[in-house]
Design a protein around this motif. Structure first.
Motif, short mmCIF file in Angstrom:
data_model
loop_
_atom_site.label_atom_id
_atom_site.label_comp_id
_atom_site.label_asym_id
_atom_site.label_seq_id
_atom_site.Cartn_x
_atom_site.Cartn_y
_atom_site.Cartn_z
N PHE A 39 0.69 -0.95 0.26
CA PHE A 39 0.00 0.01 -0.22
C PHE A 39 0.55 0.96 -0.22
N VAL A 40 0.06 2.41 -0.35
CA VAL A 40 1.09 3.64 -0.93
C VAL A 40 0.69 4.71 -0.51
N THR A 41 1.09 5.74 0.46
CA THR A 41 0.40 7.10 0.53
C THR A 41 0.89 7.58 -0.20
N GLN A 42 0.72 8.90 -0.07
CA GLN A 42 0.73 10.94 -0.70
C GLN A 42 1.94 11.06 0.16
N VAL A 43 1.73 12.72 -0.15
CA VAL A 43 2.51 13.61 0.49
C VAL A 43 1.04 14.25 0.77
N VAL A 44 1.24 14.81 1.77
CA VAL A 44 -0.33 15.75 1.46
C VAL A 44 -0.15 17.02 2.78
N ARG A 68 2.60 15.77 5.88
CA ARG A 68 2.38 14.16 6.17
C ARG A 68 3.46 13.32 5.03
N HIS A 69 4.26 12.80 6.46
CA HIS A 69 4.98 11.17 5.35
C HIS A 69 3.89 10.95 4.54
N ALA A 126 8.99 16.59 5.80
CA ALA A 126 7.74 16.15 6.37
C ALA A 126 7.86 16.24 8.33
N GLY A 127 6.96 16.74 8.55
CA GLY A 127 7.05 16.53 9.82
C GLY A 127 5.39 15.98 10.64
N ALA A 128 4.65 16.45 11.78
CA ALA A 128 3.76 16.13 12.70
C ALA A 128 2.27 16.89 11.41
#
Length: 766
Positions: free
Chosen positions: A183-188, A286-287, A355-357
């Motif tokens: 599964f892959v999540t994105q930068v937001v 977001r990471h 990317a941080g919290a």
């Protein structure tokens, strides 16, 4: 009257809706100057030459600073109480301004001028020559042998970690079935309504005062001191109203530079507020993660082995770094029982924004993977997804071995059953998949989430309560109100304990590190749990002191007295009123013999944690011809312990779900593959849900009574976002048979999947 469990009006509501609330950009100080930042036009490389001669000659420019002018101190990792412990901190790798470019938009110079227009004009006149290298923009590129290093000597690896419980290999070998998934999540981006900003000035005593829209005033104070190489006591941070943070302001982004620029112009006030485009590029995101799961189990669906390998993309600088994916591994373990569990994770640098919290702190990524994977397992076994989850839940009283966190309360099973009934799960699952161009399906997903960061880190909360002469109280707290309602919830706790009307609890709208007790800040859904404990104990101490003094005034023993609605009452005579608290207060200030004003200052080192639980049930309609997903019905059901303020709690769920839908269906920062430039750094091209897009949401609570909490309460600020994306993904799976394992699930992505599905079966999608 009890105030905990009641929907009282927010203490900041009227100031905000009438426009009286003052934010950073509203601050106007005498002699104030304005700053703007020059950002790099490459993503990887060096500044070979910078010439600001023409810019300095522009009338109204008061100062220009470059990477050559800033202190040589490194900029330490923000947001973590243990950031001074070398064994626990990420790499201190960021300077105020830099010559070594690590992402497109890195800060290389700054201009201070009499107004923003002049500062902008000066930026345009600064001539920069770069040495440009090919950017490293994703995890695959960062891992390549010989890849350009974002930070020299790291091999692009920020940190890696893992753990193992039981013999995973043996459990997988002995399993009746094994299912794998990737599964892959994105930068937001957090997209808080208020952009990042700060105003800094040097006061007559030489102290640097920073007004900041920060989630972490006390930590920010320390970071500014470290970045400038001055004693921390020489810095004061003032937090006015904050227009949202969502984790993006749990880092010192603009404050150290604003403070430094003030010292450059002789201590005059300097305002540095980022425009929207720069918040997308130069703050925190977001990471993005890649998560590979392997699960084995018995024929009846019992899980016996669970494996997660995770890669996390950190961008150009460490910020919170590996802590995000590390927490993902903890939540992975705590979701479902298995005799053997293994977790391996690596966080890598890339030439993208740092990317941080961000709301959920790794949970949205890992729960998307875990809960999507659970539906894939159910499909492979021919089981109902709800039944599979129910079979593998931990029982109440379970102690997590590595952390020793005890699940004292676990209302997840009741949450599942409530959500299942609300969505009419059984009937809609039995109906089967439709075959027309518009297909409906239902899906669900669960989550767990800690309340605070203990035992991974220190949890300290502070509160000071002072009884004033009229019987009202001042409540001073170090916890940061950033829009989530903590000031209101903590006022409710104080009023409830003290037995006084909530209108008589006064909490300052402006937080000041010189006056408020120490508290790390607003993060980890911790404040009503950790800071609430400090408020409760401080209120108990003040109440005890009031009753002790009332004993002398009434002749009744303090043990026989109580406070109700601002009156000292006698317990034995059905609450008969004896003396108002205001009279006791006056006596404490003016009694010639015994005057001693009543106050309490409490700091709580909280060494417990409480897991909140919940689930999302959703029905979707998928248009197979366009790929568009419509949300028909959605329920978020939460076990957040005892709810302190039901209306505010519902507001948290409503907002969190909409944010989760944005994460699921729309949002993604995109980067030019050649240059690394952010392609959509604005609210026109970066798609977040608007009011038109927001579907109705059912916010439902299963109330438990958490024994480790001040009032039985558990986390609620972050949990509403966590399980939305996998629930939508699983509903799409039920409706269409498509496994969409990459976020966001945009129409383009679904359209392509439908075309591939149609090609695979040798016909059009109908």
């Amino acid at each position: 009257m009890a105030f905990v469990g009641v929907s009282v009006e927010r203490v900041d509501a009227r100031a905000k809706v009438t426009g009286r609330a003052r934010y950073v950009d509203d601050i106007l100080l005498a002699g104030m100057l304005y700053a703007r930042v020059l950002r790099s036009r490459i993503a990887n490389g060096w500044v070979r030459r910078i010439d600001a001669g023409l810019a300095a000659a522009i009338p109204g420019v008061r100062a220009i600073v470059t990477y050559r002018d800033v202190p040589r101190h490194t900029f330490p990792t923000a947001g973590h109480p243990f950031s001074l412990d070398p064994a626990r901190r990420d790499i201190a790798d960021r300077r105020l301004l830099t010559q070594r470019i690590r992402f497109y938009g890195d800060e290389i110079a700054a201009v201070v001028a009499v107004d923003e227009a002049t500062a902008e004009r000066a930026l345009d006149e600064i001539d920069v020559e770069y040495e440009e290298w090919p950017p490293v923009l994703d995890l695959a590129a960062a891992r390549q042998p010989g890849a350009a290093e974002v930070h020299e000597g790291t091999g692009n690896l920020l940190q890696e970690s893992g753990y193992g419980i039981g013999d995973v290999d043996a459990a997988l070998k002995g399993a009746d079935w094994v299912v794998k998934g990737r599964f892959v999540t994105q930068v937001v981006h957090p997209c808080a309504l208020e952009n990042h900003g700060a105003v800094a000035a040097v006061d007559p005593q030489g102290c640097i005062v920073v007004y900041s829209s920060t989630q972490i005033p006390h930590i920010c104070r320390r970071i500014v001191g470290q970045a400038l190489g001055i004693p921390w006591g020489g810095v004061r941070v003032v937090r006015p109203f904050v227009g949202g943070g969502f984790g993006g302001k749990q880092d010192a982004v603009v404050e150290p530079l604003a403070a430094f620029l003030s010292t450059v112009v002789g201590g005059r006030p300097v305002k540095l507020v980022l425009p929207r485009e720069e918040t997308f590029v130069g703050t925190r995101v977001r990471h993005a993660m890649e998560l590979t799961l392997e699960t084995g189990g018995k024929a009846d669906g019992t899980l016996t082995a669970r494996v997660l390998e995770a890669g996390s993309m950190n961008g150009g600088y460490a910020s919170h770094g590996h802590a995000i994916v590390s927490k993902s591994g903890t939540l992975f373990r705590q979701m479902y029982a298995a005799e053997a569990v293994r977790f391996e994770a690596a966080t890598l640098y890339t030439n993208t924004p740092a990317a941080g919290a961000m709301r959920g702190y790794g949970a949205p990524q890992v729960i998307f993977a875990v809960e999507s994977h659970m539906d894939d397992i159910a499909l492979a076994l021919g089981m109902d997804p709800v039944a599979l989850r129910e079979r593998n839940l931990y029982t109440e009283g379970f102690v997590d071995p590595p952390t020793e966190v005890t699940m004292h309360t676990r209302g997840l099973l009741e949450c599942i059953r409530k959500g299942k009934g609300l969505i009419a799960w059984d009937a809609k699952r039995r109906a089967g998949r439709s075959t027309g161009p518009r297909r409906r399906g239902v899906g669900m997903a669960c989550f767990c989430y800690g309340t605070g960061i203990y035992p991974a880190g220190l949890e300290l909360g502070g509160a000071r309560i002072v009884l004033k002469q009229d019987g009202s109280v001042d409540l001073q707290i170090g916890a940061a109100e950033i829009g989530q309602g903590s000031d209101t919830a903590l006022s409710q706790i104080a009023a409830d304990v003290l037995g006084i009307p909530i209108e008589t609890v006064h909490i300052p709208w402006e937080q000041d590190t010189e006056r408020t007790p120490y508290d790390p800040g607003a993060y980890a859904s911790r404040q009503t749990y950790v800071s609430g404990m400090a408020v409760k104990r401080a209120a108990e101490a003040v109440k005890a002191a009031i009753l002790d003094r009332a004993q002398a005034l009434t002749g009744a023993a303090a043990s026989e007295l109580d406070i109700v609605d601002g009156w000292v009452v006698e317990r034995r005579r059905s609450g008969a009123r004896l003396v108002p608290v205001s009279e006791v207060a006056l006596d404490s200030y003016y009694n010639l013999a015994t005057a001693s004003p009543i106050a309490a200052d409490v700091s709580c080192n909280v060494k417990t944690n409480a897991l909140a639980f919940g689930c999302t049930f959703v029905e979707v309609e998928v248009d197979t011809e366009t790929g568009k997903v419509g949300i028909l019905e959605l329920y978020n059901v939460h076990d957040s312990g005892r709810i302190v303020n039901p209306l505010m709690a519902e507001g948290q769920v409503q907002g969190g779900v909409q944010m989760g839908l944005g994460y699921a269906l729309y949002e993604q920062l995109l980067f030019d593959r050649k240059t690394g430039r952010t392609l959509n750094p604005n609210l026109e091209d970066y798609k977040i849900p608007t009011a038109v897009d927001a579907p109705p949401v059912g916010a439902v609570f299963v109330q438990t009574d958490e024994p480790t909490a001040p009032y039985g309460n558990k986390a609620l600020g972050e949990p509403p976002i966590v399980s939305v994306a996998p629930a939508v993904r699983n509903a799409i799976l039920h409706a269409t048979g498509l496994k969409i394992d990459t976020l966001p699930m945009t129409p383009e992505r679904l359209f392509a999947a439908f075309r591939a599905q149609g090609s695979a079966v040798g016909g059009a999608v109908r």
